[in-house]
Every structure is written in C-alpha cells, then in structure tokens.
Write a protein that holds these residues in place. Structure first.
Motif, short mmCIF file in Angstrom:
data_model
loop_
_atom_site.label_atom_id
_atom_site.label_comp_id
_atom_site.label_asym_id
_atom_site.label_seq_id
_atom_site.Cartn_x
_atom_site.Cartn_y
_atom_site.Cartn_z
N PRO A 70 0.76 -1.23 0.00
CA PRO A 70 0.00 0.00 0.00
C PRO A 70 0.80 1.29 0.00
CG PRO A 70 -0.19 -1.14 2.09
CD PRO A 70 0.55 -2.04 1.18
N PHE A 71 2.06 1.29 0.39
CA PHE A 71 2.83 2.52 0.41
C PHE A 71 4.16 2.31 -0.28
CE2 PHE A 71 0.14 2.59 4.22
CZ PHE A 71 -0.60 3.71 3.92
N PRO A 72 4.72 3.37 -0.90
CA PRO A 72 6.03 3.21 -1.55
C PRO A 72 7.07 2.76 -0.53
CG PRO A 72 5.03 5.32 -2.13
CD PRO A 72 4.17 4.69 -1.08
N GLN A 73 7.83 1.75 -0.88
CA GLN A 73 8.82 1.15 0.02
C GLN A 73 10.18 1.14 -0.68
OE1 GLN A 73 8.02 -0.07 3.07
NE2 GLN A 73 5.86 0.35 2.84
N PRO A 74 11.26 1.08 0.10
CA PRO A 74 12.57 0.82 -0.50
C PRO A 74 12.56 -0.55 -1.18
CG PRO A 74 12.82 1.63 1.74
CD PRO A 74 11.35 1.39 1.52
N ALA A 75 13.47 -0.77 -2.10
CA ALA A 75 13.47 -2.00 -2.91
C ALA A 75 13.57 -3.26 -2.06
CB ALA A 75 14.61 -1.94 -3.92
N GLU A 76 14.41 -3.24 -1.01
CA GLU A 76 14.59 -4.44 -0.18
C GLU A 76 13.30 -4.76 0.59
OE1 GLU A 76 16.67 -1.60 1.01
OE2 GLU A 76 17.82 -1.89 -0.82
N GLU A 77 12.69 -3.72 1.17
CA GLU A 77 11.45 -3.94 1.93
C GLU A 77 10.33 -4.39 1.00
OE1 GLU A 77 10.25 -0.83 4.61
OE2 GLU A 77 12.34 -0.28 4.97
N LYS A 78 10.28 -3.80 -0.19
CA LYS A 78 9.24 -4.17 -1.15
C LYS A 78 9.39 -5.63 -1.56
CE LYS A 78 7.05 -2.44 -5.31
NZ LYS A 78 7.06 -1.43 -6.35
N ALA A 79 10.62 -6.07 -1.82
CA ALA A 79 10.85 -7.47 -2.20
C ALA A 79 10.47 -8.40 -1.06
CB ALA A 79 12.31 -7.66 -2.58
N GLN A 80 10.75 -7.99 0.18
CA GLN A 80 10.40 -8.82 1.33
C GLN A 80 8.89 -8.90 1.52
OE1 GLN A 80 11.99 -7.36 5.03
NE2 GLN A 80 12.23 -9.43 5.86
N LEU A 81 8.18 -7.77 1.33
CA LEU A 81 6.72 -7.77 1.47
C LEU A 81 6.06 -8.59 0.37
CD1 LEU A 81 5.91 -4.09 2.49
CD2 LEU A 81 5.55 -6.15 3.85
N LEU A 82 6.65 -8.59 -0.82
CA LEU A 82 6.06 -9.36 -1.92
C LEU A 82 6.12 -10.87 -1.68
CD1 LEU A 82 7.17 -7.33 -5.05
CD2 LEU A 82 4.87 -7.56 -4.12
N GLN A 83 6.91 -11.31 -0.70
CA GLN A 83 6.94 -12.73 -0.34
C GLN A 83 5.67 -13.15 0.38
OE1 GLN A 83 9.34 -14.65 -1.52
NE2 GLN A 83 10.30 -12.83 -2.40
N ASN A 84 5.00 -12.20 1.07
CA ASN A 84 3.74 -12.51 1.76
C ASN A 84 2.62 -12.71 0.75
OD1 ASN A 84 5.19 -11.98 4.05
ND2 ASN A 84 4.33 -9.94 4.36
N ALA A 85 1.72 -13.61 1.06
CA ALA A 85 0.58 -13.88 0.17
C ALA A 85 -0.31 -12.65 0.02
CB ALA A 85 -0.22 -15.06 0.69
N GLU A 86 -0.38 -11.84 1.07
CA GLU A 86 -1.24 -10.66 1.06
C GLU A 86 -0.79 -9.63 0.02
OE1 GLU A 86 -2.72 -7.22 4.19
OE2 GLU A 86 -1.24 -8.71 4.81
N TYR A 87 0.51 -9.56 -0.25
CA TYR A 87 1.06 -8.53 -1.13
C TYR A 87 1.54 -9.08 -2.47
CZ TYR A 87 1.05 -5.60 3.01
OH TYR A 87 0.67 -4.90 4.10
N GLN A 88 1.10 -10.26 -2.85
CA GLN A 88 1.53 -10.84 -4.12
C GLN A 88 1.02 -9.97 -5.28
OE1 GLN A 88 3.43 -13.61 -5.02
NE2 GLN A 88 4.04 -13.42 -2.88
N GLU A 89 1.89 -9.80 -6.28
CA GLU A 89 1.50 -9.06 -7.47
C GLU A 89 0.59 -9.93 -8.31
OE1 GLU A 89 4.33 -7.39 -10.32
OE2 GLU A 89 4.92 -6.03 -8.72
N MET A 90 -0.47 -9.33 -8.82
CA MET A 90 -1.40 -10.04 -9.69
C MET A 90 -1.45 -9.32 -11.03
SD MET A 90 -4.56 -10.75 -7.04
CE MET A 90 -5.58 -9.88 -8.16
N MET A 91 -1.61 -10.09 -12.10
CA MET A 91 -1.73 -9.49 -13.42
C MET A 91 -3.03 -9.99 -14.04
SD MET A 91 1.16 -8.96 -16.17
CE MET A 91 1.21 -10.22 -17.39
N VAL A 92 -3.88 -9.05 -14.43
CA VAL A 92 -5.17 -9.39 -15.02
C VAL A 92 -5.27 -8.68 -16.36
CG1 VAL A 92 -7.65 -9.22 -14.73
CG2 VAL A 92 -6.20 -9.57 -12.74
#
Length: 123
Positions: A9-31
């Motif tokens: 939900p908020f702009p993050q540094p690259a390392e934090e963003k990569a770590q958050l993307l590991q959680n199921a809640e923050y997975q990137e989806m493409m539609v």
C-alpha cells in the motif's frame, strides 16, 4: 488492454518491497481485460488566485493524464476495507479510442466541476 497489478500500500525501498512481496497478502497479480473507453483523471484545481486576484485555470497536456496507462505509474485505490495500488498498461490499441475525462467530483455538500483545460496535440 489495461493490466492492473497490486503492490504493497505505500512506496517502500526496494529491499522492503521485495520482502513484502513474499507474503501472500502482497503478491503481485496481473489481469488482462478488454475495455470500451479509458477513464482519465484530472489533477485537482488550485485553490489560490494569481497576483491580479483572478482565478487561475490550469492547463494539462493530454500525454500527462495518459501517463496512468504507461505501466509504471501507480494509482492508489481506497475502499472501506483496504487500500491497494494498481498499474495499468495498454498492450494493444483498438481502432478507435474513447477518453472519459473525470471532471466532476462529489463531496459532502455538492458536486464540484474541475475547470482544467486538456491540451490535445494538433500534429
């Protein structure tokens, strides 16, 4: 075709963003979805006046409001439950393109019109 994706939900540094993307809640989806028209958002009108005490009518080029669909610009959407970010990308253009420019916004008391002028390229 616009392709929305969701990010944390908020702009993050690259390392934090990569770590958050590991959680199921923050997975990137493409539609991938088809569309009939593109909704373009105008920037908010300024609340101040110029030095001659007259209202300023802002102008914005068409390309800057079309930046929403470049695949890199993120737009935050808020619902009553959650906030999420979306990115849109046009992968193929149709024979005709219809723009819907959102000029009217509702607040608690009345509907406001955004007087911003959209400059279309001539050539």
């Amino acid at each position: 075709l616009p392709i929305p994706t969701t990010d944390p939900p908020f702009p993050q540094p690259a390392e934090e963003k990569a770590q958050l993307l590991q959680n199921a809640e923050y997975q990137e989806m493409m539609v991938e979805s088809t569309f009939m028209y593109l909704t373009l958002d105008l920037p908010t009108a300024p609340l101040y006046k110029d030095e001659k005490e007259q209202l300023i009518i802002p102008q914005v080029p068409l390309f800057s409001i079309l930046a929403k669909f470049n695949g890199a610009t993120e737009k935050e959407y808020k619902t009553y439950k959650e906030n999420f970010l979306k990115r849109f990308q046009l992968t193929r253009l149709p024979p005709y393109l219809i723009f819907c420019i959102k000029r009217f916004t509702k607040n608690n008391f009345f509907v406001e019109k955004n007087p911003t002028i959209v400059n279309f390229p001539i050539t």
